[in-house]
Write an enzyme that holds these catalytic residues in place. Structure first.
Site, PDB file in Angstrom:
ATOM      1  N   GLU A  79       0.845  -1.192   0.000  1.00 55.54           N
ATOM      2  CA  GLU A  79       0.000   0.000   0.000  1.00 55.54           C
ATOM      3  C   GLU A  79       0.885   1.248   0.000  1.00 55.54           C
ATOM      4  OE1 GLU A  79      -2.027   0.958   3.738  1.00 55.54           O
ATOM      5  OE2 GLU A  79      -1.392  -0.995   4.475  1.00 55.54           O
ATOM      6  N   CYS A 111      -3.293  -3.569   4.800  1.00 58.85           N
ATOM      7  CA  CYS A 111      -2.400  -4.612   5.334  1.00 58.85           C
ATOM      8  C   CYS A 111      -2.816  -6.015   4.913  1.00 58.85           C
ATOM      9  CB  CYS A 111      -2.355  -4.544   6.854  1.00 58.85           C
ATOM     10  SG  CYS A 111      -1.835  -2.958   7.464  1.00 58.85           S
ATOM     11  N   HIS A 233      -2.199  -9.955  12.467  1.00 58.27           N
ATOM     12  CA  HIS A 233      -1.631  -8.726  11.919  1.00 58.27           C
ATOM     13  C   HIS A 233      -1.240  -7.852  13.111  1.00 58.27           C
ATOM     14  CE1 HIS A 233      -0.954  -4.951  10.105  1.00 58.27           C
ATOM     15  NE2 HIS A 233      -2.045  -4.406  10.597  1.00 58.27           N
TER      16      HIS A 233
HETATM   17  P1  HMG Z   1      -3.281   6.813  21.649  1.00 65.71           P
HETATM   18  O1  HMG Z   1      -4.712   7.128  21.500  1.00 65.71           O
HETATM   19  O2  HMG Z   1      -2.322   7.942  21.587  1.00 65.71           O
HETATM   20  O3  HMG Z   1      -2.970   5.993  22.940  1.00 65.71           O
HETATM   21  O4  HMG Z   1      -2.827   5.778  20.549  1.00 65.71           O
HETATM   22  P2  HMG Z   1      -3.889   5.667  24.216  1.00 65.71           P
HETATM   23  O5  HMG Z   1      -4.064   6.879  25.018  1.00 65.71           O
HETATM   24  O6  HMG Z   1      -5.104   4.885  23.785  1.00 65.71           O
HETATM   25  O7  HMG Z   1      -2.872   4.687  24.943  1.00 65.71           O
HETATM   26  C1  HMG Z   1      -2.547   3.468  24.361  1.00 65.71           C
HETATM   27  C2  HMG Z   1      -2.496   2.431  25.488  1.00 65.71           C
HETATM   28  O8  HMG Z   1      -1.407   2.794  26.345  1.00 65.71           O
HETATM   29  C3  HMG Z   1      -3.751   2.413  26.385  1.00 65.71           C
HETATM   30  O9  HMG Z   1      -3.942   1.078  26.782  1.00 65.71           O
HETATM   31  C4  HMG Z   1      -3.321   3.225  27.592  1.00 65.71           C
HETATM   32  O10 HMG Z   1      -4.020   2.909  28.773  1.00 65.71           O
HETATM   33  C5  HMG Z   1      -1.856   2.837  27.693  1.00 65.71           C
HETATM   34  P3  HMG Z   1      -5.285   0.265  26.350  1.00 65.71           P
HETATM   35  O11 HMG Z   1      -6.430   1.105  26.782  1.00 65.71           O
HETATM   36  O12 HMG Z   1      -5.214   0.159  24.832  1.00 65.71           O
HETATM   37  O13 HMG Z   1      -5.140  -1.029  27.030  1.00 65.71           O
HETATM   38  N1  HMG Z   1      -1.025   3.823  28.394  1.00 65.71           N
HETATM   39  C6  HMG Z   1      -0.062   3.469  29.281  1.00 65.71           C
HETATM   40  N2  HMG Z   1       0.327   2.277  29.754  1.00 65.71           N
HETATM   41  C7  HMG Z   1       1.354   2.258  30.671  1.00 65.71           C
HETATM   42  N3  HMG Z   1       1.955   3.392  31.149  1.00 65.71           N
HETATM   43  C8  HMG Z   1       1.575   4.609  30.691  1.00 65.71           C
HETATM   44  C9  HMG Z   1       0.513   4.685  29.725  1.00 65.71           C
HETATM   45  N4  HMG Z   1      -0.089   5.705  29.060  1.00 65.71           N
HETATM   46  C10 HMG Z   1      -1.026   5.160  28.261  1.00 65.71           C
HETATM   47  N5  HMG Z   1       2.177   5.697  31.148  1.00 65.71           N
HETATM   48  C11 HMG Z   1      -3.758   4.244  18.961  1.00 65.71           C
HETATM   49  C12 HMG Z   1      -3.352   4.460  20.395  1.00 65.71           C
HETATM   50  C13 HMG Z   1      -4.039   2.781  18.695  1.00 65.71           C
HETATM   51  C14 HMG Z   1      -5.021   5.061  18.693  1.00 65.71           C
HETATM   52  C15 HMG Z   1      -2.611   4.754  18.059  1.00 65.71           C
HETATM   53  O14 HMG Z   1      -1.445   3.990  18.272  1.00 65.71           O
HETATM   54  C16 HMG Z   1      -2.940   4.748  16.586  1.00 65.71           C
HETATM   55  O15 HMG Z   1      -3.652   5.595  16.070  1.00 65.71           O
HETATM   56  N6  HMG Z   1      -2.344   3.796  15.830  1.00 65.71           N
HETATM   57  C17 HMG Z   1      -2.539   3.688  14.392  1.00 65.71           C
HETATM   58  C18 HMG Z   1      -3.772   2.877  14.054  1.00 65.71           C
HETATM   59  C19 HMG Z   1      -3.611   1.427  14.411  1.00 65.71           C
HETATM   60  O16 HMG Z   1      -2.517   0.905  14.516  1.00 65.71           O
HETATM   61  N7  HMG Z   1      -4.756   0.729  14.537  1.00 65.71           N
HETATM   62  C20 HMG Z   1      -4.732  -0.690  14.848  1.00 65.71           C
HETATM   63  C21 HMG Z   1      -5.924  -1.425  14.218  1.00 65.71           C
HETATM   64  S1  HMG Z   1      -6.109  -1.033  12.480  1.00 65.71           S
HETATM   65  C22 HMG Z   1      -4.822  -1.935  11.711  1.00 65.71           C
HETATM   66  O17 HMG Z   1      -4.173  -2.722  12.323  1.00 65.71           O
HETATM   67  C23 HMG Z   1      -4.545  -1.626  10.263  1.00 65.71           C
HETATM   68  C24 HMG Z   1      -3.312  -0.805   9.997  1.00 65.71           C
HETATM   69  O18 HMG Z   1      -2.156  -1.608  10.159  1.00 65.71           O
HETATM   70  C25 HMG Z   1      -3.369  -0.203   8.595  1.00 65.71           C
HETATM   71  C26 HMG Z   1      -3.616  -1.086   7.385  1.00 65.71           C
HETATM   72  O19 HMG Z   1      -4.466  -1.979   7.380  1.00 65.71           O
HETATM   73  O20 HMG Z   1      -3.028  -0.784   6.372  1.00 65.71           O
HETATM   74  C27 HMG Z   1      -3.178   0.364  10.953  1.00 65.71           C
END
Ligand code: HMG
Length: 388
Positions: A79, A111, A233
């Site tokens: 992609e 992906c 994935h």
């Molecule tokens: P965010 O919103 O900045 O993070 O990013 P958050 O506030 O949700 O924190 C993440 C986790 O860290 C949470 O845990 C927090 O509690 C924890 P959870 O609620 O998930 O269990 N946390 C801590 N833990 C320990 N000590 C601390 C601390 N602070 C926070 N101090 C988000 C998270 C996934 C939104 C971001 O990484 C993102 O936007 N990622 C990109 C999208 C993505 O990867 N999505 C995954 C599913 S889609 C997919 O896999 C397809 C993809 O690969 C693309 C394709 O298909 O081509 C993306």
């Protein structure tokens, strides 16, 4: 006749950005990354590295072990395409010096593309057992600076030789799949970075897993207990834990902690230090499992869950073959990871956002230390360089 993965090898870039450096720059607690999303480093591609050079580096050790003229097709999933018309597979075909009697095509669905390529390759081999197909999944994951996805960037390419009587994984007939038109992650043609609705994307991923699993069960009659190991994935390594938790729940299983992690943890190791490599991520996780599992995996059944935003998902299984350990390329994988050079935050920005005044005419500085590099672009034609 069995059909599946005969050889598998991945490549990544020569540089990485540590999540410790990243956390310091953003003023965030490091544990958010190391524990919260389960990531330590992200591989960063310099401007003279692209999906074609990564793919060539991934494929070379496979071709060195076989007669390259036997490759009948290159199915290139990505992609991060470098051209809207010409297939990246054709650039790769030229760089690798493959036979002219070889089909090349590029496939895309976020992906999921690598899995689509793998399944199509298996179908081609079943139709004609003489076919030997090079499946490539290669991507450079880029999000906007200061977006939620920035910490999950990375890059990598996987090359797989798919043929009859494979030495590593025999893919089993039947799978479960699911499609839904959603906007969780996408990249319009004019953008170099993806747009993402981060939290929503994780919900869609988990729902797609549930749907694909239920379809898999209805199609194949197989049960959770018949599967020994699971590769998901992996956009960030914590996601595979969330996925496994969701799958055990939908399958009505209660696993103790040790068994739960034994079924997924060896597959998280490489992705934790490479970051997301989109279409390659699932298969880098599979390499990670094979290379790092504590015991012998012969005859173990693997469940592979592929998710591509937008979205398409598939759950399939395969059985590990006798003698698989003799053909793994563990040393090359670990050596590449260990040899990477750390970047500071500004160097990462310079790599990802270089100043280019004329994108049709540009010469790239030498950063990529691999056997294949993108030397430049002249009159809008990409110029690749092969080193001895
Ligand atoms: P965010 O919103 O900045 O993070 O990013 P958050 O506030 O949700 O924190 C993440 C986790 O860290 C949470 O845990 C927090 O509690 C924890 P959870 O609620 O998930 O269990 N946390 C801590 N833990 C320990 N000590 C601390 C601390 N602070 C926070 N101090 C988000 C998270 C996934 C939104 C971001 O990484 C993102 O936007 N990622 C990109 C999208 C993505 O990867 N999505 C995954 C599913 S889609 C997919 O896999 C397809 C993809 O690969 C693309 C394709 O298909 O081509 C993306």
């Amino acid at each position: 006749m069995t059909v599946g993965i005969d050889l598998i090898h991945f490549a990544t870039a020569d540089y990485y950005l540590g999540l410790d450096t990243f956390a310091q720059e953003k003023g965030t607690e490091l544990e958010k990354y190391t524990i919260g999303i389960g990531q330590e480093k992200m591989s960063i591609a310099p401007p003279d590295e692209d999906i074609v050079t990564l793919a060539a580096k991934a494929a070379r050790p496979i071709l060195d072990q076989i007669n390259p003229d036997a490759i009948s097709s290159v199915l290139f999933a990505t992609e991060s395409g470098v051209d809207q018309s010409k297939s990246a597979g054709t650039y790769l075909h030229g760089l690798l010096g493959l036979s002219p009697h070889c089909r090349t095509v590029e496939l895309k669905h976020a992906c999921y593309g690598g899995t689509a390529a793998l399944q199509m390759a298996c179908a081609l081999v079943k139709a004609n057992p003489k076919e030997q197909i090079l499946v490539i999944a290669a991507d450079i994951a880029k999000y906007d600076v200061d977006s939620s996805g920035e910490a999950t960037q990375g890059c990598g390419a996987v090359a797989m030789l798919v043929k009859a009587e494979p030495r590593i994984l025999a893919i089993e007939p039947g799978s479960g799949y699911y499609t839904e038109d959603v906007m969780d992650f996408w990249r319009p043609n004019h953008r170099t970075t993806a747009l993402v609705d981060g939290k929503y994307s994780t919900k869609v991923y988990l729902n797609s897993l549930k749907q694909a699993w239920q379809h898999f069960v209805s199609q194949t009659g197989r049960r959770f207990e018949q599967i020994d190991a699971f590769c998901y994935h992996i956009p960030f390594s914590r996601m595979s834990e969330k996925a496994h938790k969701a799958l055990t729940k939908v399958a009505g299983m209660t696993l103790d902690k040790e068994r739960f992690f034994a079924q997924i943890q060896p597959g998280q190791r490489y992705n934790r230090v490479l970051g997301n490599s989109y279409s390659a991520s699932l298969f880098i996780g599979f390499c990670s499992f094979l290379d790092n599992a504590p015991g012998d995996l012969t005859e173990k059944r693997f469940g592979l869950f592929s998710y591509g935003s937008g979205c398409v998902a598939e759950f399939l299984t395969g059985v590990i073959q006798h003698g698989y350990q003799d053909v793994l390329m563990r040393q090359s994988h670990q050596a590449q990871i260990d040899a990477r050079t750390p970047l500071n935050y500004q160097q990462y920005l310079d790599f990802y956002y270089p100043t280019i005044t004329d994108p049709d005419n540009v010469a790239f500085e030498v950063h990529n230390r691999g056997a294949y590099r993108l030397a430049g672009i002249g009159h809008a034609i990409r110029r690749y360089q092969r080193r001895a």
